[in-house]
Design a protein around this motif. Sequence first.
Motif, short mmCIF file in Angstrom:
data_model
loop_
_atom_site.label_atom_id
_atom_site.label_comp_id
_atom_site.label_asym_id
_atom_site.label_seq_id
_atom_site.Cartn_x
_atom_site.Cartn_y
_atom_site.Cartn_z
N VAL A 6 0.88 -1.24 -0.03
CA VAL A 6 -0.18 0.08 -0.19
C VAL A 6 1.03 1.51 -0.04
O VAL A 6 0.77 2.14 -0.63
CB VAL A 6 -0.80 0.03 1.21
CG1 VAL A 6 -1.55 1.37 1.33
CG2 VAL A 6 -1.83 -1.13 1.11
N CYS A 25 1.08 3.99 -2.90
CA CYS A 25 0.35 5.39 -2.71
C CYS A 25 1.48 6.47 -2.91
O CYS A 25 1.33 7.55 -3.40
CB CYS A 25 -0.15 5.40 -1.33
SG CYS A 25 -1.68 4.61 -1.01
N ASP A 33 1.68 6.94 -6.42
CA ASP A 33 0.65 7.63 -7.18
C ASP A 33 0.69 9.12 -6.97
O ASP A 33 0.19 9.86 -7.58
CB ASP A 33 -0.60 7.13 -6.23
CG ASP A 33 -1.85 7.46 -6.79
OD1 ASP A 33 -1.83 7.42 -8.19
OD2 ASP A 33 -2.84 7.89 -6.17
N GLU A 76 -8.30 -5.08 -0.04
CA GLU A 76 -8.18 -3.69 0.50
C GLU A 76 -8.88 -3.00 -0.47
O GLU A 76 -8.73 -2.63 -1.52
CB GLU A 76 -6.83 -3.26 0.84
CG GLU A 76 -6.96 -2.03 1.37
CD GLU A 76 -7.45 -1.93 2.77
OE1 GLU A 76 -7.96 -0.63 3.12
OE2 GLU A 76 -7.58 -2.48 3.46
N PHE A 118 -7.41 -0.29 -3.23
CA PHE A 118 -6.04 -0.64 -3.36
C PHE A 118 -5.73 -1.15 -4.89
O PHE A 118 -4.91 -0.65 -5.49
CB PHE A 118 -5.36 -1.67 -2.53
CG PHE A 118 -3.87 -2.02 -2.73
CD1 PHE A 118 -2.99 -1.27 -2.72
CD2 PHE A 118 -3.81 -3.26 -3.15
CE1 PHE A 118 -1.71 -1.39 -2.99
CE2 PHE A 118 -2.31 -3.75 -3.48
CZ PHE A 118 -1.46 -2.70 -3.32
N VAL A 177 -5.47 2.08 -7.07
CA VAL A 177 -4.24 2.89 -6.91
C VAL A 177 -2.99 2.05 -7.43
O VAL A 177 -2.04 2.62 -8.02
CB VAL A 177 -3.99 3.36 -5.24
CG1 VAL A 177 -3.78 2.34 -4.65
CG2 VAL A 177 -3.24 4.67 -5.37
N VAL A 206 -5.81 2.89 1.81
CA VAL A 206 -5.48 3.84 0.98
C VAL A 206 -5.79 5.21 1.60
O VAL A 206 -5.00 6.07 1.30
CB VAL A 206 -6.14 3.44 -0.16
CG1 VAL A 206 -6.15 4.58 -1.51
CG2 VAL A 206 -5.75 2.05 -0.85
N GLN A 207 -6.72 5.40 2.07
CA GLN A 207 -7.14 6.75 2.59
C GLN A 207 -6.19 7.16 3.54
O GLN A 207 -5.92 8.33 3.75
CB GLN A 207 -8.66 6.58 3.26
CG GLN A 207 -8.95 7.91 3.90
CD GLN A 207 -10.32 7.68 4.82
OE1 GLN A 207 -11.25 7.03 4.26
NE2 GLN A 207 -10.48 8.37 5.79
N SER A 235 -3.00 6.32 3.80
CA SER A 235 -1.79 6.70 3.21
C SER A 235 -1.96 7.97 2.58
O SER A 235 -0.85 8.66 2.57
CB SER A 235 -1.33 5.59 2.26
OG SER A 235 -1.41 4.42 2.95
N LEU A 236 -2.88 8.06 1.89
CA LEU A 236 -3.07 9.56 1.13
C LEU A 236 -3.71 10.91 1.81
O LEU A 236 -3.25 11.79 1.46
CB LEU A 236 -3.81 9.28 -0.23
CG LEU A 236 -3.27 8.31 -1.06
CD1 LEU A 236 -4.27 8.19 -2.41
CD2 LEU A 236 -1.80 8.74 -1.65
#
Length: 436
Positions: free
Chosen positions: A14, A18, A21, A48, A51, A54, A159-160, A162-163
């Motif tokens: 992840v 990210c 990304d 996930e 995921f 991304v 993901v949320q 991480s970003l």
Amino acid sequence: MRLTVLGTGYLGAVHAACMADIGHEVLGADADAEKVAALAHRVPPFFEPGFRDVLTRALDSGHLRFTTSLAEAGRFGDVHFICVGTPQRADSWAADVGSVDAVVDVLAPVVRPGSLIVGKSTVPVGTTARLAERLRELAPASGTDIAWNPEFLREGHAVQDSLRPSRLVIGVRTDEAESTLRQLYAPLAAAGVRVIRTDPATAELAKVAANSFLATKISFINAMAEVCDAAGADVLTLADVLGSDPRIGRRSLTPGLGFGGSCLPKDVRALISRAEELGVAPAVALLRAVDEINARQRRRTVRLARHMLGGTFSGRGVAVLGAAFKPNSDDVRDSPALAVAAAMQSRGARVRVHDFEAVEPARRVLPSVDFTTDLAKACESAELVLHLTEWPQYGRIDPARLATLVRRPCLIDARNSLDLARWRSAGWTARALGRP
């Protein structure tokens, strides 16, 4: 920037995707060739939400690729993230940091001078200082620095997180390391993410302390649920009253089966173990009670199930709703649902477990249990249904229709997230921990 991510499990994969990304050049490395091949072909090795999207974007952009060569990864990046697992040791409650040490041993001879190694794995306090000494022994002239940047990912929201994380903690020893990490995370900071500089020891403690505090809130409300059962009170209303106090807050005060997964249980135990090593065991005595209350919730659920089956599991059909340790995940590590299912089966019950994503991982853990993705099949002829993982889909079940499939319409909502009045009006005998 050119980044390497060492370890492409849940955390590493992840993080790598990210970071690519948001525009960095990223090389993910792992010794597991099968996992690397799957990721390179846009096939996540775990479930996930978000995921796969991304990962696909990052690969299609050319900013992300994977390798099985840690040496190649060491030569590639300016910043090297350690994202390997630190499970509980088999012989104690301490964290096993063998994989972290192994990564540093591989990196030290091959990284470019002036590189920065950044740990994201959850480790005992003091690890950065110990590894810095190790780097000086292995590569005294490299000028390689080491920092710690703990992860705070929630499975199902990785993901949320991480970003758009709630905070970024960077535990650094030098201003140069801070500057590098602030540059790396500049796109997140520009979006309003708070970056907190600490020393490495504080950063190492941040993750285990946060998880231990969350575990304490969960175990506290579960202890109150047991008191409510004895007193005839309603734990959900009690949780609402407590949560209305801004000093306490309602989040993580939902009573039920307790916590599981790969983080909270082992992080609580690892902090206890490290405190003992540091000679301050009494300071974390509370956490031993937290761990025991959590285990007790599983035993209480098994006892309630036996009571609702008339005092015996032998030959009785039981349907379990949920195998993953939490919804929106296929992770079954230390899953409370599987622990309860295994306990009932060991006492003679005929257990059938349903889950939306975790059937195959669960089957590898408990091959003797019957797993299915067919909800109707799971409940067919059951004498008791247990709701053990709070997938939102279970909240949308029509209890009247389900009553036509089971042998006896009896329900235990061990996650306190179903509308018991709705189930009872459909003819079910429905119980929940801490509620009349």
